[in-house]
Each structure stands twice: as C-alpha cells, then as structure tokens.
Design a protein around this motif. Structure first.
Motif, PDB file in Angstrom:
ATOM      1  N   GLY A  39     -25.914 -19.422 -11.400  1.00 36.00           N
ATOM      2  CA  GLY A  39     -24.891 -18.508 -10.920  1.00 36.00           C
ATOM      3  C   GLY A  39     -24.254 -18.953  -9.622  1.00 36.00           C
ATOM      4  O   GLY A  39     -24.196 -20.146  -9.296  1.00 36.00           O
ATOM      5  N   GLY A  40     -23.740 -17.965  -8.862  1.00 35.22           N
ATOM      6  CA  GLY A  40     -23.079 -18.267  -7.599  1.00 35.22           C
ATOM      7  C   GLY A  40     -21.633 -18.687  -7.748  1.00 35.22           C
ATOM      8  O   GLY A  40     -21.093 -19.361  -6.863  1.00 35.22           O
ATOM      9  N   PHE A  41     -20.972 -18.260  -8.826  1.00 38.15           N
ATOM     10  CA  PHE A  41     -19.581 -18.652  -9.047  1.00 38.15           C
ATOM     11  C   PHE A  41     -18.627 -17.698  -8.334  1.00 38.15           C
ATOM     12  O   PHE A  41     -18.801 -16.479  -8.358  1.00 38.15           O
ATOM     13  N   ASP A  42     -17.609 -18.280  -7.713  1.00 36.64           N
ATOM     14  CA  ASP A  42     -16.573 -17.481  -7.059  1.00 36.64           C
ATOM     15  C   ASP A  42     -15.527 -17.002  -8.058  1.00 36.64           C
ATOM     16  O   ASP A  42     -14.905 -15.960  -7.847  1.00 36.64           O
ATOM     17  N   VAL A  43     -15.340 -17.766  -9.123  1.00 40.00           N
ATOM     18  CA  VAL A  43     -14.346 -17.438 -10.152  1.00 40.00           C
ATOM     19  C   VAL A  43     -14.927 -17.761 -11.523  1.00 40.00           C
ATOM     20  O   VAL A  43     -15.535 -18.823 -11.707  1.00 40.00           O
ATOM     21  N   ILE A  44     -14.752 -16.856 -12.469  1.00 34.90           N
ATOM     22  CA  ILE A  44     -14.996 -17.139 -13.886  1.00 34.90           C
ATOM     23  C   ILE A  44     -13.701 -16.857 -14.627  1.00 34.90           C
ATOM     24  O   ILE A  44     -13.038 -15.841 -14.365  1.00 34.90           O
ATOM     25  N   THR A  45     -13.321 -17.737 -15.536  1.00 36.99           N
ATOM     26  CA  THR A  45     -12.078 -17.561 -16.280  1.00 36.99           C
ATOM     27  C   THR A  45     -12.357 -17.445 -17.773  1.00 36.99           C
ATOM     28  O   THR A  45     -13.192 -18.168 -18.321  1.00 36.99           O
ATOM     29  N   LEU A  46     -11.630 -16.533 -18.419  1.00 37.29           N
ATOM     30  CA  LEU A  46     -11.670 -16.350 -19.870  1.00 37.29           C
ATOM     31  C   LEU A  46     -10.249 -16.488 -20.386  1.00 37.29           C
ATOM     32  O   LEU A  46      -9.484 -15.521 -20.434  1.00 37.29           O
ATOM     33  N   TRP A  47      -9.874 -17.696 -20.766  1.00 34.93           N
ATOM     34  CA  TRP A  47      -8.531 -17.955 -21.265  1.00 34.93           C
ATOM     35  C   TRP A  47      -8.518 -17.794 -22.784  1.00 34.93           C
ATOM     36  O   TRP A  47      -9.044 -18.637 -23.507  1.00 34.93           O
ATOM     37  N   SER A  48      -7.964 -16.699 -23.262  1.00 34.79           N
ATOM     38  CA  SER A  48      -7.891 -16.435 -24.706  1.00 34.79           C
ATOM     39  C   SER A  48      -9.276 -16.528 -25.350  1.00 34.79           C
ATOM     40  O   SER A  48      -9.436 -17.079 -26.441  1.00 34.79           O
ATOM     41  N   VAL A  49     -10.270 -15.962 -24.666  1.00 37.47           N
ATOM     42  CA  VAL A  49     -11.660 -16.004 -25.132  1.00 37.47           C
ATOM     43  C   VAL A  49     -12.184 -14.614 -25.470  1.00 37.47           C
ATOM     44  O   VAL A  49     -12.975 -14.449 -26.406  1.00 37.47           O
ATOM     45  N   LEU A  50     -11.741 -13.593 -24.734  1.00 38.52           N
ATOM     46  CA  LEU A  50     -12.322 -12.260 -24.888  1.00 38.52           C
ATOM     47  C   LEU A  50     -12.288 -11.772 -26.330  1.00 38.52           C
ATOM     48  O   LEU A  50     -13.255 -11.162 -26.807  1.00 38.52           O
ATOM     49  N   ALA A  51     -11.213 -12.032 -27.048  1.00 36.52           N
ATOM     50  CA  ALA A  51     -11.094 -11.564 -28.429  1.00 36.52           C
ATOM     51  C   ALA A  51     -12.087 -12.239 -29.362  1.00 36.52           C
ATOM     52  O   ALA A  51     -12.287 -11.786 -30.496  1.00 36.52           O
ATOM     53  N   HIS A  52     -12.748 -13.304 -28.890  1.00 32.84           N
ATOM     54  CA  HIS A  52     -13.686 -14.062 -29.723  1.00 32.84           C
ATOM     55  C   HIS A  52     -15.134 -13.634 -29.534  1.00 32.84           C
ATOM     56  O   HIS A  52     -16.020 -14.183 -30.193  1.00 32.84           O
ATOM     57  N   LEU A  53     -15.413 -12.680 -28.648  1.00 33.65           N
ATOM     58  CA  LEU A  53     -16.801 -12.356 -28.288  1.00 33.65           C
ATOM     59  C   LEU A  53     -17.327 -11.200 -29.132  1.00 33.65           C
ATOM     60  O   LEU A  53     -16.837 -10.076 -29.031  1.00 33.65           O
ATOM     61  N   PRO A  54     -18.399 -11.428 -29.936  1.00 33.56           N
ATOM     62  CA  PRO A  54     -18.928 -10.356 -30.780  1.00 33.56           C
ATOM     63  C   PRO A  54     -19.842  -9.383 -30.042  1.00 33.56           C
ATOM     64  O   PRO A  54     -20.104  -8.287 -30.535  1.00 33.56           O
ATOM     65  N   ARG A  55     -20.360  -9.777 -28.877  1.00 40.13           N
ATOM     66  CA  ARG A  55     -21.253  -8.922 -28.091  1.00 40.13           C
ATOM     67  C   ARG A  55     -20.745  -8.869 -26.652  1.00 40.13           C
ATOM     68  O   ARG A  55     -21.370  -9.392 -25.724  1.00 40.13           O
ATOM     69  N   PRO A  56     -19.604  -8.246 -26.409  1.00 39.04           N
ATOM     70  CA  PRO A  56     -18.996  -8.297 -25.076  1.00 39.04           C
ATOM     71  C   PRO A  56     -19.827  -7.646 -23.987  1.00 39.04           C
ATOM     72  O   PRO A  56     -19.795  -8.094 -22.836  1.00 39.04           O
ATOM     73  N   LEU A  57     -20.607  -6.608 -24.294  1.00 35.34           N
ATOM     74  CA  LEU A  57     -21.433  -5.990 -23.265  1.00 35.34           C
ATOM     75  C   LEU A  57     -22.475  -6.977 -22.740  1.00 35.34           C
ATOM     76  O   LEU A  57     -22.700  -7.074 -21.520  1.00 35.34           O
ATOM     77  N   ASP A  58     -23.100  -7.711 -23.635  1.00 33.14           N
ATOM     78  CA  ASP A  58     -24.055  -8.730 -23.208  1.00 33.14           C
ATOM     79  C   ASP A  58     -23.362  -9.805 -22.371  1.00 33.14           C
ATOM     80  O   ASP A  58     -23.861 -10.219 -21.321  1.00 33.14           O
ATOM     81  N   ASP A  59     -22.213 -10.276 -22.849  1.00 31.71           N
ATOM     82  CA  ASP A  59     -21.519 -11.362 -22.163  1.00 31.71           C
ATOM     83  C   ASP A  59     -21.034 -10.934 -20.777  1.00 31.71           C
ATOM     84  O   ASP A  59     -21.171 -11.685 -19.802  1.00 31.71           O
ATOM     85  N   PHE A  60     -20.479  -9.733 -20.678  1.00 34.65           N
ATOM     86  CA  PHE A  60     -19.941  -9.312 -19.389  1.00 34.65           C
ATOM     87  C   PHE A  60     -21.041  -8.959 -18.393  1.00 34.65           C
ATOM     88  O   PHE A  60     -20.857  -9.113 -17.183  1.00 34.65           O
ATOM     89  N   THR A  61     -22.185  -8.500 -18.877  1.00 40.74           N
ATOM     90  CA  THR A  61     -23.333  -8.342 -17.990  1.00 40.74           C
ATOM     91  C   THR A  61     -23.731  -9.704 -17.425  1.00 40.74           C
ATOM     92  O   THR A  61     -24.032  -9.838 -16.230  1.00 40.74           O
TER      93      THR A  61
END
Length: 374
Positions: free
Chosen positions: A214-236
């Motif tokens: 960890g320790g990231f200042d920025v995370i980017t999701l470029w046209s990725v969010l629509a591809h995630l089947p478990r978004p609650l897990d991923d965003f946690t």
C-alpha cells in the motif's frame, strides 16, 4: 436500409442534423432531452419487478455465471430492462435494482472465472482501434481534475487494470512512481515493453508484495469499474492501499447517459465484458460502504468536444454542454473519490464534494457478494 428510428428522426428534424455525429444528436436536437427522459420513465413503469426466484426460473445460467441480488444494497428483487447482444457472438441481461436504481448484469460472471474474459486476445483489442485516442482521453480527464494529477514527483500511483500500459506511460512522463496490475498476461507483457521506469504485473494487487504494502497517493481505474464483479471487496482493498490524503480516480460508462435512455439495449456502454453500470446516484453508496470520505465529479462532454475537434458549430456545441450538465447525461462518468478529510482539504477545493456519511468505516458489512447462493 434506413431503420424506423432514423427515418422518424429525419421526418421530425429534417436535414439540419444529418451531419451531426449520431452520438451527439440526442444532446443537440430540440426536444430530444425531454423525449428521452420521458421514454426512460415509461420504460421503468412498464417493466415488471420480479422476485429473484421468479427471475431465476426463466433465465438460463451460463457455465461461468451466477445469479446476484443487488451488490450495493442487497435487494433481491429484479427489474429486467435490457438484453444487449454483440453480433450473435455474445448476449446477456441487464436488470435494475428497484430499491437503489443500480444497473447490473444478471446472471453475472463468477469472480474466479473473471480471468476467462481476458485470457487471450484482449491486448489486441486494447492496442487496436480502441486505443487510437485512449491517451487523449486520459489527458483530457487529468486536465479536468487539475491540479490533482498534474505532477507526480514524490507520489506513488497504482493503475488498476493497466492493460497495455498506455496510461502508465503518461504517468511516467508526469513523474509518478507508477505501477499497474492486469488480468491479461499478454497485455502486461506489452506494457512492460512500452514502459521505462514504471512496471506492470499480472494478477491481483495482493499477489505483488510491493503493491500489497500500500501507501499509494493515487489509484486510477480507467474504464475498469464496469468490469468488477465484487466491487465492495475491490473498493475496500483500494481504500486500504491508499495513503493518508490519497485519491481514487474513476472513469467509467455512465448509467445516467442520455444515450442509454435513447438507445436501450443498443447503448455503446453495454460491451461484452461489462458487468455493472454506475452513475452519480449509485457510486456514492459503493464509496460510502467502503470507507471513502467524499467524491466529486467533472462532466464528460465527449472527447471531440473537449479536444476541440468536433464538427459541431459553436451553437450546438454549447447546447450539448448545457444538456450534459442539466441531466448528468454524458456517456462517461468521471469521478474523484477522496480517502479521508485530509485528501478533501488538499485536493478538493475546485470540486463540489459530496461528503459521505460513515467515512470512518474501513470495512463493509458481511455478505459482500450479493450472490443468490447458487
């Protein structure tokens, strides 16, 4: 052969709008906004709401699929709305949650089979026609959120779903200490051939020690969010990977798009590998449940409008902008999520921030999957 819809448009508007690109017509033709909004309301009124059991009884289940209840709020009822198809090569169903309005594919792809969608040939898609103006879109979005992504010196960046490294290349140029992950092995290989300092990894963040720390200042999701089947897990996970004061940039198709309301199952946002469809009405629920402190948006008018290369005359270009702003109906949604109050204070002064309740919660409640248990 001219379709009935196009013929109706010609009869209603004459030849004046024939040269307007089809994706821009619904934003500039007089009365179109009112018509499409009414069309959407009518669709919702006439579409039945089914129990999950009723829905399952009449819908086939594919080998890599599972039935879901609403991922965001847990509602089990389904409102079937669309059946997108891709030239006979693929077909799926999109339902709406009658409680929170979330749109999602149901049946959906099981998380452990998600890699099947990207195992072969995906890098060819990412570096073909799709990629022709990709870096222009990245630059336009970064400019829209200026100054958050203007300079990367001394800042760590993770590009989740980095594909062939087109954005990581720009992140390098802006001075970020950048890395990326992707499920497509051939895309990762192409990314590492492209990059100088940044590095792409195949797999998930927890598989890579330097990312999992960890320790990231920025995370980017470029046209990725629509591809995630478990978004609650991923965003946690994203929230845990962010450093104090960190931000998460999201670019995804917009489920409030006026084009979706106009074209239904033929909407360009319904692509083969898209699983879930968010808007400014549903995204805050996801962010709130996974511990983010706030979110801000920048309207998306379309790449050619923002780059100044559109064929539209000035009067129609301004009408398009007004329509997008009045309806939140651009075809893409651009959002910046803030990890904590420190991030909002540091980066949010140029945005209208939607502050999220329960921002101190770091983990969502149990039963994250939304699975129907099949």
């Amino acid at each position: 052969m001219v379709s009935a819809r196009r013929l109706l448009g010609r009869l209603a508007y004459g030849a004046r709008y024939n040269r307007v690109p089809w994706g821009q017509r619904v934003y500039v033709r007089p009365g179109e906004r009112t018509l499409r909004e009414a069309q959407w309301r009518w669709r919702l009124r006439r579409s039945p709401v089914l129990s999950l059991e009723e829905y399952q009884a009449n819908v086939p289940l594919g080998e890599i699929e599972e039935f879901l209840s609403c991922t965001l709020c847990g509602e089990t009822s389904q409102q079937p709305l669309f059946q997108p198809t891709g030239g006979g090569k693929w077909r799926y169903r999109v339902v709406r949650c009658p409680s929170c309005g979330f749109l999602y594919r149901n049946p959906n792809v099981r998380p452990e089979r998600l890699g099947d969608l990207y195992a072969t040939g995906y890098s060819k898609f990412l570096t073909g026609k799709y990629a022709a103006n990709r870096q222009r879109r990245y630059n336009l979005t970064m400019q829209a959120f200026s100054p958050i992504l203007d300079h990367g010196e001394g800042r760590r960046l993770l590009d989740f779903g980095c594909g062939a490294g087109l954005f990581l290349e720009l992140a390098e140029q802006r001075g970020f200490d950048a890395c990326g992950v992707d499920l497509s092995p051939d895309s990762v290989a192409q990314a590492n051939e492209r990059l100088t300092k940044a590095r792409a990894f195949h797999g998930a963040p927890h598989d890579v020690p330097e990312i999992a720390a960890g320790g990231f200042d920025v995370i980017t999701l470029w046209s990725v969010l629509a591809h995630l089947p478990r978004p609650l897990d991923d965003f946690t996970m994203f929230r845990e990977l962010l450093a104090p004061g960190g931000v998460l940039l999201i670019l995804t198709v917009n489920a409030r798009s006026l084009l979706l309301k106009a074209y239904g199952s033929e909407w360009s946002g319904f692509t083969k590998n898209h699983l879930m469809f968010y808007s400014s009405e549903t995204l805050p629920r996801l962010l709130r449940r996974t511990g983010f402190a706030g979110v801000g948006y920048v309207p998306s008018y379309g790449d050619t409008i923002e780059a100044g290369t559109t064929r539209l005359p000035d009067s129609l270009r301004e009408r398009l902008r007004r329509t997008v702003e009045a309806t939140d109906g651009g075809n893409m949604m651009r959002a910046m999520a803030f990890a904590d109050d420190e991030a909002i204070i540091r980066w949010g002064d140029r945005l209208d921030i939607d502050r999220l309740r329960d921002a101190s919660v770091s983990k969502p409640p149990l039963d994250l999957t939304g699975s129907a248990g099949l």
